[in-house]
Design a protein around this motif. Structure first.
Motif, mmCIF file in Angstrom:
data_model
loop_
_atom_site.group_PDB
_atom_site.id
_atom_site.type_symbol
_atom_site.label_atom_id
_atom_site.label_comp_id
_atom_site.label_asym_id
_atom_site.label_seq_id
_atom_site.Cartn_x
_atom_site.Cartn_y
_atom_site.Cartn_z
ATOM 1 N N LEU A 27 0.837 -1.200 0.000
ATOM 2 C CA LEU A 27 0.000 0.000 0.000
ATOM 3 C C LEU A 27 0.872 1.250 0.000
ATOM 4 O O LEU A 27 0.636 2.193 -0.771
ATOM 5 C CB LEU A 27 -0.893 -0.028 1.240
ATOM 6 C CG LEU A 27 -1.892 1.097 1.404
ATOM 7 C CD1 LEU A 27 -3.029 0.912 0.433
ATOM 8 C CD2 LEU A 27 -2.416 1.138 2.818
ATOM 9 N N ASN A 30 2.691 1.673 -3.308
ATOM 10 C CA ASN A 30 1.745 2.106 -4.329
ATOM 11 C C ASN A 30 1.380 3.575 -4.231
ATOM 12 O O ASN A 30 0.996 4.190 -5.224
ATOM 13 C CB ASN A 30 0.479 1.276 -4.232
ATOM 14 C CG ASN A 30 0.205 0.560 -5.518
ATOM 15 O OD1 ASN A 30 0.342 1.148 -6.588
ATOM 16 N ND2 ASN A 30 -0.150 -0.701 -5.415
ATOM 17 N N SER A 31 1.486 4.133 -3.028
ATOM 18 C CA SER A 31 1.094 5.531 -2.877
ATOM 19 C C SER A 31 2.049 6.452 -3.630
ATOM 20 O O SER A 31 1.734 7.599 -3.888
ATOM 21 C CB SER A 31 1.050 5.902 -1.390
ATOM 22 O OG SER A 31 2.351 5.915 -0.867
ATOM 23 N N ASN A 240 -4.532 5.779 -1.112
ATOM 24 C CA ASN A 240 -3.248 5.138 -0.820
ATOM 25 C C ASN A 240 -2.323 6.104 -0.100
ATOM 26 O O ASN A 240 -1.664 5.743 0.873
ATOM 27 C CB ASN A 240 -2.569 4.682 -2.118
ATOM 28 C CG ASN A 240 -3.289 3.522 -2.761
ATOM 29 O OD1 ASN A 240 -4.078 2.853 -2.104
ATOM 30 N ND2 ASN A 240 -3.029 3.294 -4.026
ATOM 31 N N SER A 244 -1.060 5.805 3.746
ATOM 32 C CA SER A 244 0.358 5.735 4.093
ATOM 33 C C SER A 244 0.704 6.741 5.185
ATOM 34 O O SER A 244 1.438 6.434 6.123
ATOM 35 C CB SER A 244 1.218 6.006 2.861
ATOM 36 O OG SER A 244 0.854 5.126 1.846
ATOM 37 N N ALA B 131 -6.143 -2.245 2.091
ATOM 38 C CA ALA B 131 -4.893 -2.698 1.472
ATOM 39 C C ALA B 131 -5.121 -3.955 0.634
ATOM 40 O O ALA B 131 -4.507 -4.124 -0.426
ATOM 41 C CB ALA B 131 -3.836 -2.962 2.540
ATOM 42 N N SER B 134 -6.594 -3.549 -3.222
ATOM 43 C CA SER B 134 -5.750 -3.342 -4.407
ATOM 44 C C SER B 134 -4.925 -4.583 -4.732
ATOM 45 O O SER B 134 -4.405 -4.698 -5.828
ATOM 46 C CB SER B 134 -4.845 -2.121 -4.217
ATOM 47 O OG SER B 134 -4.173 -2.200 -3.003
#
Lengths: 278, 295
Positions: A27, A30-31, A240, A244, B131, B134
């Motif tokens: 996660l 991906n941010s 995302n 984070s 989470a 995705s």
């Protein structure tokens, strides 16, 4: 007879911690992904973070959530500590069984039930006495105090019941009034437990979606409510970035607090050992 | 002064819980017997403040009758129990070896391992569920990796399925299972296991006859900590589940916010509470050994 740590157990730990942490790490990675599609790497970018800080709705929701979390954690710590004291230092009293039940039940109660029942309470109170005039930050705070004080009570209670009572007894024998003894002796001793209780209450409040959705009124959306309304429709890169940031702040906060508590515990242990050896 | 202080310590939290925790259940119970037309908020304006409950006594069993007749509710209750039960078993299967490995680790490592289990528990539940969205989605990590490796040609439907719900529950509730198991296994006296091994017990037999029975309190505590909240789970089925992943928490939420039928939601909540009373009492029984000793 000390045996080497088996390799099988090492692989168990590796697998277990990977399961716990890989989704969170992905996660965060991906941010920073420039691409809209989650699993296609489109290059490193801060654009989702920039998007986030331009969105006034998110900032308002975050501020509201932080305000509610701060107030409700503080009240919950107060009430939970009193409840912990009542259960461990006040002997027998009428209705003790009901009291222990009411402390334990919120821990296991599904949030949908707590949320629905609190809303119906607020609506009927409004009918009868005209308070609360409208629902929003105030009613959410009351809901959060109610369920998180139970967590604080459990933490404080377990600390109090495992604690050596001789200091308090000595203070009482020397003529200390119960109120002063609690204030001067007991509270400093359970301060670390109260701090963990406060932190837990704070994060529980910050994280709550269901109870807040039930008892909030028009116009007051907390951060989880806002996030939920977004991700219900699918994955969005903005979230995302937001996730984070939240995960990072919480991890650092919990890490520092855990380290402080451990350090204090260690210090107390060495101090008492020193006293014993003198 | 002393008496005032004592009264304050007991009464302040007591009254708070009576008003904001116990009384609301009485109201839910009462409203579950009232007529939808009388008790519902006005239907059309979504953001009205004139919602009110008519307290003129209007006793009806219609809500419960409807609940019995409509399959939707039965399926939801049953499916919640089933999903919670299987997830608890899966959690136990993953957690037991982990807790065991943690409990046998070197003392210096124990605190770090413990901290790493507790940390995800503090970070947002909602975001940890997110989470997985995705990872599981059609163009998510799993599907893309499998497709680029040429193992599958069409993306698998992973998100919005029961599988995703199981995964989400096991993932989110894992710390609740590991912690009581660890606390229990950590206190176990290794001498018993060594004695059994010295007497010729093979590892699996020692585990079955010695370790497992001794860790039963931890297993029970952990299982209840997963099973009870999983039954009423709302966030996981509504984010990861499909339209047919009906769990009662979600059905209740939708009954309330979608249909805005308050008495019906109250009846659904009352039955859910009845289902939960037994496991909760078992939990309380195991949670308060001190109370029992005092009594």
């Amino acid at each position: 007879m000390k045996k080497a740590y088996p390799g099988f157990l090492i692989s168990v730990l590796c697998f277990g911690y990977a399961f716990l942490y890989v989704p969170i790490v992905l996660l965060i990675v991906n941010s920073f992904n420039d691409s809209r599609i989650v699993s296609v790497w489109g290059g490193f970018s801060f654009r989702w973070y920039a998007n986030l800080f331009e969105n006034q709705q998110i900032i308002d929701a975050a501020l509201l959530s932080l305000r509610i979390a701060f107030i409700s954690a503080t009240f919950a710590t107060l009430m939970g500590t009193l409840a912990g004291l009542a259960l461990t230092r006040m002997g027998r009293f009428k209705g003790r069984v009901l009291f222990t039940g009411m402390i334990a039940a919120p821990l296991a109660m599904p949030e949908v039930i707590t949320g629905l029942s609190l809303l119906l309470l607020f609506v009927s109170l409004q009918d009868f006495i005209g308070w609360p005039a409208n629902r929003g930050a105030m009613t959410i705070t009351i809901g959060h105090i109610t369920f998180s004080m139970a967590y604080v009570a459990v933490i404080v209670q377990s600390r109090l019941s495992s604690m050596d009572q001789s200091l308090e007894e000595a203070a009482m024998d020397l003529g200390g009034r119960p109120f002063r003894v609690t204030l001067d002796i007991t509270l400093p001793l359970i301060a670390p437990a109260m701090l963990s209780g406060w932190l837990l209450a704070f994060t529980l409040s910050l994280d709550d979606l269901v109870i807040a959705s039930f008892v909030s009124g028009p116009g007051s959306s907390t951060l989880p409510m806002w996030i939920f309304s977004k991700i219900r429709l699918g994955v969005t890169p903005d979230i995302n970035a937001l996730a984070s940031i939240i995960i990072l702040i919480v991890s650092i906060g919990v890490g520092v607090a855990g380290w402080l508590i451990l350090k204090q515990e260690k210090q107390r242990r060495t101090e008492s050992q020193l006293k014993l050896s003198e | 002064m002393d008496i005032v202080w004592r009264r304050f310590v007991i009464l302040a939290p007591y009254l708070w819980l009576l008003i904001f925790f116990l009384a609301p259940f009485a109201i839910v119970f009462k409203i579950s017997f009232s007529d939808p037309l009388v008790a519902s908020p006005p239907f059309t304006p979504l953001f009205t403040r004139s919602e009110s409950i008519d307290f003129a006594f209007f006793f009806t069993l219609d809500n419960y009758r409807f609940l019995l007749e409509d399959n939707l509710y039965w399926i939801s209750y049953f499916k919640s129990l089933k999903i919670a039960f299987i997830s608890t078993l899966l959690c136990l299967l993953i957690s037991y070896p982990m807790a065991y490995a943690m409990a046998r680790a070197a003392p210096g490592w124990k605190n770090i391992l413990l901290f790493l289990v507790i940390l995800p528990f503090w970070t947002s539940f909602l975001l940890r569920v997110y989470a997985w969205m995705s990872i599981l989605s059609t163009n998510g990590l799993i599907n893309n990796s499998l497709m680029s490796l040429g193992i599958i040609e069409q993306p698998l439907k992973l998100l919005y399925t029961d599988f995703a719900v199981y995964l989400g529950i096991v993932y989110s509730y894992l710390p609740f299972m590991i912690l009581p198991l660890y606390a229990n296994l950590e206190k176990l006296n290794l001498d018993y296991m060594e004695a059994a091994a010295d007497l010729g017990g093979r590892p699996l037999i020692v585990f079955r006859d010695v370790t497992l029975p001794l860790s039963l309190p931890g297993i029970i505590a952990g299982s209840l900590l997963v099973f009870i909240p999983a039954i009423g789970e709302f966030v996981i089925p509504s984010l990861l589940g499909g339209l047919d992943s009906l769990m009662i928490g979600r059905t209740l939420y939708e009954e309330f916010f979608g249909n805005r039928d308050w008495p019906m939601s109250a009846a659904v909540a009352t039955i859910l509470l009845l289902i939960l009373i037994l496991p909760m009492m078992v939990f309380q029984h195991y949670q308060s050994p001190q109370e029992q000793q005092e009594a």
